[in-house]
Design an enzyme around this catalytic site. Structure first.
Site, PDB file in Angstrom:
ATOM      1  N   ALA A 191     -46.199  17.618  10.304  1.00 30.20           N
ATOM      2  CA  ALA A 191     -46.530  18.905  11.187  1.00 30.20           C
ATOM      3  C   ALA A 191     -47.208  18.431  12.210  1.00 30.20           C
ATOM      4  CB  ALA A 191     -47.335  19.972  10.447  1.00 30.20           C
ATOM      5  N   GLU A 213     -46.350  18.469   5.549  1.00 30.44           N
ATOM      6  CA  GLU A 213     -47.546  17.472   6.127  1.00 30.44           C
ATOM      7  C   GLU A 213     -48.353  16.756   5.075  1.00 30.44           C
ATOM      8  OE1 GLU A 213     -48.581  16.451   9.154  1.00 30.44           O
ATOM      9  OE2 GLU A 213     -50.133  15.667   8.340  1.00 30.44           O
ATOM     10  N   GLY A 280     -44.356  10.647  13.185  1.00 31.24           N
ATOM     11  CA  GLY A 280     -44.999   9.486  14.250  1.00 31.24           C
ATOM     12  C   GLY A 280     -43.907   8.132  14.593  1.00 31.24           C
ATOM     13  N   ARG A 281     -44.092   7.625  15.596  1.00 26.80           N
ATOM     14  CA  ARG A 281     -43.333   6.540  16.038  1.00 26.80           C
ATOM     15  C   ARG A 281     -43.961   5.234  16.133  1.00 26.80           C
ATOM     16  NH1 ARG A 281     -39.237   9.127  19.114  1.00 26.80           N
ATOM     17  NH2 ARG A 281     -39.209   7.324  20.342  1.00 26.80           N
ATOM     18  N   ASP A 321     -45.552   3.682  25.578  1.00 26.70           N
ATOM     19  CA  ASP A 321     -45.731   3.808  24.127  1.00 26.70           C
ATOM     20  C   ASP A 321     -45.672   2.613  23.458  1.00 26.70           C
ATOM     21  OD1 ASP A 321     -45.378   6.632  24.580  1.00 26.70           O
ATOM     22  OD2 ASP A 321     -43.446   6.731  23.223  1.00 26.70           O
ATOM     23  N   HIS A 453     -56.491  37.312  40.870  1.00 28.48           N
ATOM     24  CA  HIS A 453     -56.462  38.460  40.028  1.00 28.48           C
ATOM     25  C   HIS A 453     -55.160  39.118  40.101  1.00 28.48           C
ATOM     26  CE1 HIS A 453     -57.651  41.600  37.241  1.00 28.48           C
ATOM     27  NE2 HIS A 453     -57.293  42.294  38.127  1.00 28.48           N
TER      28      HIS A 453
HETATM   29  P1  FAD Z   1     -39.723   5.268  26.631  1.00 26.64           P
HETATM   30  O1  FAD Z   1     -39.400   6.370  27.352  1.00 26.64           O
HETATM   31  O2  FAD Z   1     -39.259   5.078  25.085  1.00 26.64           O
HETATM   32  O3  FAD Z   1     -38.418   4.398  27.511  1.00 26.64           O
HETATM   33  C1  FAD Z   1     -38.192   2.878  27.081  1.00 26.64           C
HETATM   34  C2  FAD Z   1     -36.836   2.506  27.655  1.00 26.64           C
HETATM   35  O4  FAD Z   1     -36.703   0.944  27.502  1.00 26.64           O
HETATM   36  C3  FAD Z   1     -35.703   3.217  26.704  1.00 26.64           C
HETATM   37  O5  FAD Z   1     -34.792   3.763  27.636  1.00 26.64           O
HETATM   38  C4  FAD Z   1     -35.335   2.157  26.038  1.00 26.64           C
HETATM   39  O6  FAD Z   1     -33.671   2.193  25.713  1.00 26.64           O
HETATM   40  C5  FAD Z   1     -35.581   0.967  26.987  1.00 26.64           C
HETATM   41  N1  FAD Z   1     -35.336  -0.563  26.118  1.00 26.64           N
HETATM   42  C6  FAD Z   1     -36.174  -0.869  24.961  1.00 26.64           C
HETATM   43  N2  FAD Z   1     -36.097  -2.227  24.707  1.00 26.64           N
HETATM   44  C7  FAD Z   1     -35.312  -2.610  25.986  1.00 26.64           C
HETATM   45  C8  FAD Z   1     -34.773  -3.931  26.090  1.00 26.64           C
HETATM   46  N3  FAD Z   1     -35.153  -5.011  25.520  1.00 26.64           N
HETATM   47  N4  FAD Z   1     -34.030  -4.165  27.380  1.00 26.64           N
HETATM   48  C9  FAD Z   1     -33.571  -2.948  28.082  1.00 26.64           C
HETATM   49  N5  FAD Z   1     -34.268  -1.811  27.633  1.00 26.64           N
HETATM   50  C10 FAD Z   1     -34.956  -1.543  26.776  1.00 26.64           C
HETATM   51  N6  FAD Z   1     -44.397  13.104  25.993  1.00 26.64           N
HETATM   52  C11 FAD Z   1     -44.979  14.090  26.973  1.00 26.64           C
HETATM   53  O7  FAD Z   1     -45.867  13.669  27.792  1.00 26.64           O
HETATM   54  N7  FAD Z   1     -44.493  15.210  27.065  1.00 26.64           N
HETATM   55  C12 FAD Z   1     -43.567  15.897  26.082  1.00 26.64           C
HETATM   56  O8  FAD Z   1     -43.244  16.938  26.252  1.00 26.64           O
HETATM   57  C13 FAD Z   1     -43.003  14.938  25.280  1.00 26.64           C
HETATM   58  N8  FAD Z   1     -41.992  15.488  24.483  1.00 26.64           N
HETATM   59  C14 FAD Z   1     -41.533  14.496  23.564  1.00 26.64           C
HETATM   60  C15 FAD Z   1     -40.518  15.273  22.730  1.00 26.64           C
HETATM   61  C16 FAD Z   1     -39.901  14.398  21.583  1.00 26.64           C
HETATM   62  C17 FAD Z   1     -38.833  14.782  20.818  1.00 26.64           C
HETATM   63  C18 FAD Z   1     -40.333  12.957  21.647  1.00 26.64           C
HETATM   64  C19 FAD Z   1     -39.471  12.108  20.690  1.00 26.64           C
HETATM   65  C20 FAD Z   1     -41.286  12.386  22.432  1.00 26.64           C
HETATM   66  C21 FAD Z   1     -41.908  13.255  23.641  1.00 26.64           C
HETATM   67  N9  FAD Z   1     -42.714  12.827  24.209  1.00 26.64           N
HETATM   68  C22 FAD Z   1     -43.568  13.684  25.203  1.00 26.64           C
HETATM   69  C23 FAD Z   1     -43.266  11.397  24.256  1.00 26.64           C
HETATM   70  C24 FAD Z   1     -42.362  10.566  25.517  1.00 26.64           C
HETATM   71  O9  FAD Z   1     -41.279  10.574  25.261  1.00 26.64           O
HETATM   72  C25 FAD Z   1     -43.196   9.290  25.304  1.00 26.64           C
HETATM   73  O10 FAD Z   1     -44.349   9.098  25.403  1.00 26.64           O
HETATM   74  C26 FAD Z   1     -42.541   8.598  26.647  1.00 26.64           C
HETATM   75  O11 FAD Z   1     -41.104   8.517  26.756  1.00 26.64           O
HETATM   76  C27 FAD Z   1     -42.931   7.042  26.754  1.00 26.64           C
HETATM   77  O12 FAD Z   1     -42.351   6.517  27.696  1.00 26.64           O
HETATM   78  P2  FAD Z   1     -42.157   4.969  28.052  1.00 26.64           P
HETATM   79  O13 FAD Z   1     -41.731   4.396  29.138  1.00 26.64           O
HETATM   80  O14 FAD Z   1     -43.326   4.211  27.392  1.00 26.64           O
HETATM   81  O15 FAD Z   1     -40.794   4.547  26.723  1.00 26.64           O
HETATM   82  P1  NAI Z   2     -47.326  12.851  15.369  1.00 24.95           P
HETATM   83  O1  NAI Z   2     -48.180  11.895  15.113  1.00 24.95           O
HETATM   84  O2  NAI Z   2     -47.552  14.033  16.293  1.00 24.95           O
HETATM   85  O3  NAI Z   2     -47.034  13.653  14.025  1.00 24.95           O
HETATM   86  C1  NAI Z   2     -46.820  13.225  12.776  1.00 24.95           C
HETATM   87  C2  NAI Z   2     -47.561  13.911  11.783  1.00 24.95           C
HETATM   88  O4  NAI Z   2     -46.518  13.573  10.662  1.00 24.95           O
HETATM   89  C3  NAI Z   2     -48.805  13.746  11.629  1.00 24.95           C
HETATM   90  O5  NAI Z   2     -49.250  15.157  11.220  1.00 24.95           O
HETATM   91  C4  NAI Z   2     -48.888  13.127  10.293  1.00 24.95           C
HETATM   92  O6  NAI Z   2     -50.143  13.309   9.339  1.00 24.95           O
HETATM   93  C5  NAI Z   2     -47.668  13.219   9.403  1.00 24.95           C
HETATM   94  N1  NAI Z   2     -47.320  12.592   8.548  1.00 24.95           N
HETATM   95  C6  NAI Z   2     -46.932  11.056   8.652  1.00 24.95           C
HETATM   96  N2  NAI Z   2     -46.387  10.551   7.583  1.00 24.95           N
HETATM   97  C7  NAI Z   2     -46.257  11.464   6.830  1.00 24.95           C
HETATM   98  C8  NAI Z   2     -45.569  11.584   5.551  1.00 24.95           C
HETATM   99  N3  NAI Z   2     -45.037  10.474   4.948  1.00 24.95           N
HETATM  100  N4  NAI Z   2     -45.330  12.768   4.665  1.00 24.95           N
HETATM  101  C9  NAI Z   2     -45.770  14.073   5.575  1.00 24.95           C
HETATM  102  N5  NAI Z   2     -46.325  14.011   6.804  1.00 24.95           N
HETATM  103  C10 NAI Z   2     -46.563  12.852   7.408  1.00 24.95           C
HETATM  104  O7  NAI Z   2     -45.800  12.239  15.648  1.00 24.95           O
HETATM  105  P2  NAI Z   2     -44.440  12.939  16.114  1.00 24.95           P
HETATM  106  O8  NAI Z   2     -44.575  14.511  15.834  1.00 24.95           O
HETATM  107  O9  NAI Z   2     -43.361  12.301  15.051  1.00 24.95           O
HETATM  108  O10 NAI Z   2     -44.221  12.754  17.626  1.00 24.95           O
HETATM  109  C11 NAI Z   2     -44.729  11.352  18.008  1.00 24.95           C
HETATM  110  C12 NAI Z   2     -45.250  11.209  19.149  1.00 24.95           C
HETATM  111  O11 NAI Z   2     -44.266  11.866  20.273  1.00 24.95           O
HETATM  112  C13 NAI Z   2     -46.395  12.250  19.271  1.00 24.95           C
HETATM  113  O12 NAI Z   2     -47.387  11.713  18.683  1.00 24.95           O
HETATM  114  C14 NAI Z   2     -46.650  12.500  20.655  1.00 24.95           C
HETATM  115  O13 NAI Z   2     -47.378  11.375  21.370  1.00 24.95           O
HETATM  116  C15 NAI Z   2     -45.203  12.623  21.298  1.00 24.95           C
HETATM  117  N6  NAI Z   2     -44.686  13.704  21.584  1.00 24.95           N
HETATM  118  C16 NAI Z   2     -45.335  14.401  22.408  1.00 24.95           C
HETATM  119  C17 NAI Z   2     -44.898  15.973  22.954  1.00 24.95           C
HETATM  120  C18 NAI Z   2     -45.715  16.556  23.691  1.00 24.95           C
HETATM  121  O14 NAI Z   2     -46.397  16.050  24.339  1.00 24.95           O
HETATM  122  N7  NAI Z   2     -45.513  17.813  23.716  1.00 24.95           N
HETATM  123  C19 NAI Z   2     -43.867  16.318  22.024  1.00 24.95           C
HETATM  124  C20 NAI Z   2     -43.315  15.571  20.894  1.00 24.95           C
HETATM  125  C21 NAI Z   2     -43.630  14.127  20.670  1.00 24.95           C
END
Ligand code: FAD
Ligand code: NAI
Length: 474
Positions: A191, A213, A280-281, A321, A453
């Site tokens: 969650a 969760e 998580g990631r 990341d 407002h």
């Molecule tokens: P990434 O965006 O992961 O980019 C890395 C790039 O490097 C990728 O294109 C990958 O293919 C490439 N790469 C990797 N290894 C190599 C290599 N060896 N050679 C060449 N290319 C390579 N964050 C927010 O702030 N707001 C949000 O609303 C939000 N929503 C999200 C929703 C979801 C479902 C998810 C999963 C994440 C979300 N995030 C959000 C998190 C956000 O996507 C990440 O924090 C962000 O993308 C990280 O950026 P980055 O540049 O570090 O890496």
């Molecule tokens: P998250 O860290 O936000 O949430 C993962 C959840 O899974 C936690 O609550 C954790 O306690 C739970 N969990 C972990 N292991 C578990 C298990 N074995 N069984 C049940 N629950 C378990 O990670 P999430 O949602 O995967 O997103 C990854 C990251 O991507 C976020 O931390 C955020 O940084 C980014 N992201 C940001 C968004 C935004 O800014 N709006 C939207 C989506 C992702």
């Protein structure tokens, strides 16, 4: 013969592409390598955020919210919709179009800023007096030589042990953003941010959503008062959230069966048509050959960096990341800009205390700074001001009065320490709090500022007034 650059960025996500653009703007000869591709093999610049994260999730959140409004809220406005239906294929196609606009936008920005793009996979070969040697494999097979290298390779979704992603029944964020038919029963493990956003999308479209969760508390990182309000609202919406569970087994047949123990320790079993795993990631360093140039990873597999994003190897930097800190696109971008500035010899600073968080559910949840529980744990004396949207005229006109703005200020200096919002447009409202905190503002500063407002932003002013127990509209 290797192509020489001042800066080579590996990864074209929000961290990497922004770092490349800024470096080029600063007059540095810059290249960016990214391996992401569209289904027809074209570059898909923008990383996780653009392709399978921020952008497509917000597109689907918007579409599904429109559908929910048409079905449940328009009537109150005197608008009757007959024969309402949803075409998922069209909704997904719109989402893909939005993604492509962003992919193409970055290609354009690279051309405009003279960033040379290499579509392929980057891996380190060696480092020495001439710089860092990086091999590109894929469409653009090349060897590059970089005076400075920036690692921006991002992250990948963490799989549940014994339940690998097949993106058909067990879905990561990638599969969760591309479900072709609304699943009747959708399970979500975790969650967190992805679980709540994706769970909201598919619930609005008609799925019965169960979120399991592990932690005992819901949204533990969020201010407790806000998290409690969120739990109440989400339960009312029909999201079945169970905390304190332990997953024991996942069995994939025609359906997905999840065995777990509930918070009382009782064995339970749930059957789903699809299961999203969002727990998580993990840092993405696979195939990067960081060891070839001696770059050290930390114990969790992230690239080890100092506060300035320097790795242990001179002239190799890492951002986003793949390094410590919140996994947020705007955090990655800030680090990217700061590193480009440092390489160009300028001073740069990222204030990690004022990085805002947003969860794009409905209502949205947004915050910056410290939570009440963090201040209490640190023994900091504070005053809290809360103002509910129920008492805000614009929220009433919108028909969206759920939630509140909560401001926490130092008891002695009145400096704002944290702002927490659950409610309409929280993602936009939080910007005022970020600016205020960045400028070291007090709650009185916000209280003295004229807010338009009727606007939702008046709730911020009223929360500031509430710190001093002198709200006007409550
Ligand atoms: P990434 O965006 O992961 O980019 C890395 C790039 O490097 C990728 O294109 C990958 O293919 C490439 N790469 C990797 N290894 C190599 C290599 N060896 N050679 C060449 N290319 C390579 N964050 C927010 O702030 N707001 C949000 O609303 C939000 N929503 C999200 C929703 C979801 C479902 C998810 C999963 C994440 C979300 N995030 C959000 C998190 C956000 O996507 C990440 O924090 C962000 O993308 C990280 O950026 P980055 O540049 O570090 O890496
Ligand atoms: P998250 O860290 O936000 O949430 C993962 C959840 O899974 C936690 O609550 C954790 O306690 C739970 N969990 C972990 N292991 C578990 C298990 N074995 N069984 C049940 N629950 C378990 O990670 P999430 O949602 O995967 O997103 C990854 C990251 O991507 C976020 O931390 C955020 O940084 C980014 N992201 C940001 C968004 C935004 O800014 N709006 C939207 C989506 C992702």
């Amino acid at each position: 013969m290797a192509k020489a650059f001042d800066v080579v960025v590996v990864g074209g996500g929000p961290g990497g592409y922004i770092a490349a653009i800024r470096a080029a703007q600063l007059g540095l000869k810059t290249a960016c390598i990214d391996d992401a591709a569209t289904t027809d093999g074209k570059p898909a610049l923008g990383g996780t955020c653009t392709n399978v994260g921020c952008i497509p999730s917000k597109a689907l959140l918007q579409s599904s919210e429109n559908y929910e409004h048409a079905g449940h809220q328009f009537a109150e406005h005197g608008i009757d919709v007959k024969g309402l239906s949803v075409d998922i294929a069209r909704m997904l196609a719109r989402k893909d179009k939005v993604v492509k606009q962003n992919n193409d936008g970055i290609v354009f920005l690279f051309k405009k800023n003279k960033v040379e793009f290499f579509h392929g996979r980057g891996s380190f070969v060696k480092t020495g007096g001439d710089g860092v040697e990086i091999k590109v494999t894929g469409k653009a097979a090349e060897t590059l030589l970089a005076k400075h290298a920036i690692i921006a390779t991002g992250s990948n979704p963490r799989a549940l042990p014994g339940a690998d992603f097949d993106e058909k029944q067990i879905l990561s964020n990638t599969g969760a953003l591309a479900i072709g038919d609304v699943p009747k029963r959708l399970g979500v493990i975790g969650a967190g941010v992805v679980g709540l956003e994706m769970g909201s999308v598919w619930r609005r479209l008609g799925s019965e959503v169960t979120i399991l969760e592990a932690l005992p508390d819901f949204l533990g990182a969020v201010d407790t008062q806000i998290a409690k309000e969120a739990a109440k609202v989400f339960a009312k919406q029909g999201l079945g959230i169970h905390t304190g569970v332990k997953i024991t087994k996942v069995t994939v047949k025609k359906t997905v069966v999840v065995d777990y123990t509930d918070r009382a320790g009782t064995a339970q079993s749930a059957t789903f048509d699809k299961l999203i795993v969002s727990i998580g990631r993990v840092a993405n360093t696979a195939g990067l050959e960081a060891a070839a140039i001696g770059v050290k990873l930390d114990e969790r597999g992230f690239v080890g960096v100092d506060d300035h994003c320097r790795t242990n190897v001179a002239n190799v930097w890492a951002i986003g990341d793949v390094v410590r800190g919140p996994m947020l696109a705007h955090k990655a971008e800030e680090e990217g800009v700061a590193v480009a500035e440092r390489i160009a010899g300028h001073h740069a600073h990222v204030d990690f205390n004022t990085v805002p968080w947003v969860i794009y559910t409905s209502p949205e949840i947004a915050w910056v700074g410290k939570t009440e529980q963090q201040l209490k744990a640190a023994g900091v004396e504070f005053r809290a001001g809360v103002f509910p949207f129920m008492a805000n005229g614009r929220a009433r006109a919108l028909g969206d009065t759920t939630g509140m703005v909560k401001m926490l200020a130092d008891a002695k200096t009145d400096r704002i320490l944290g702002v927490h919002i659950i409610g309409p447009m929280a993602s936009e409202l939080i910007a005022e709090a970020v600016v205020a905190m960045e400028f070291g503002a007090s709650s009185e500063d916000i209280a003295l500022i004229c807010h338009a407002h009727p606007s939702l932003s008046e709730a911020m002013k009223e929360a500031a007034l509430a710190v001093d127990k002198r709200t006007l509209n409550l």
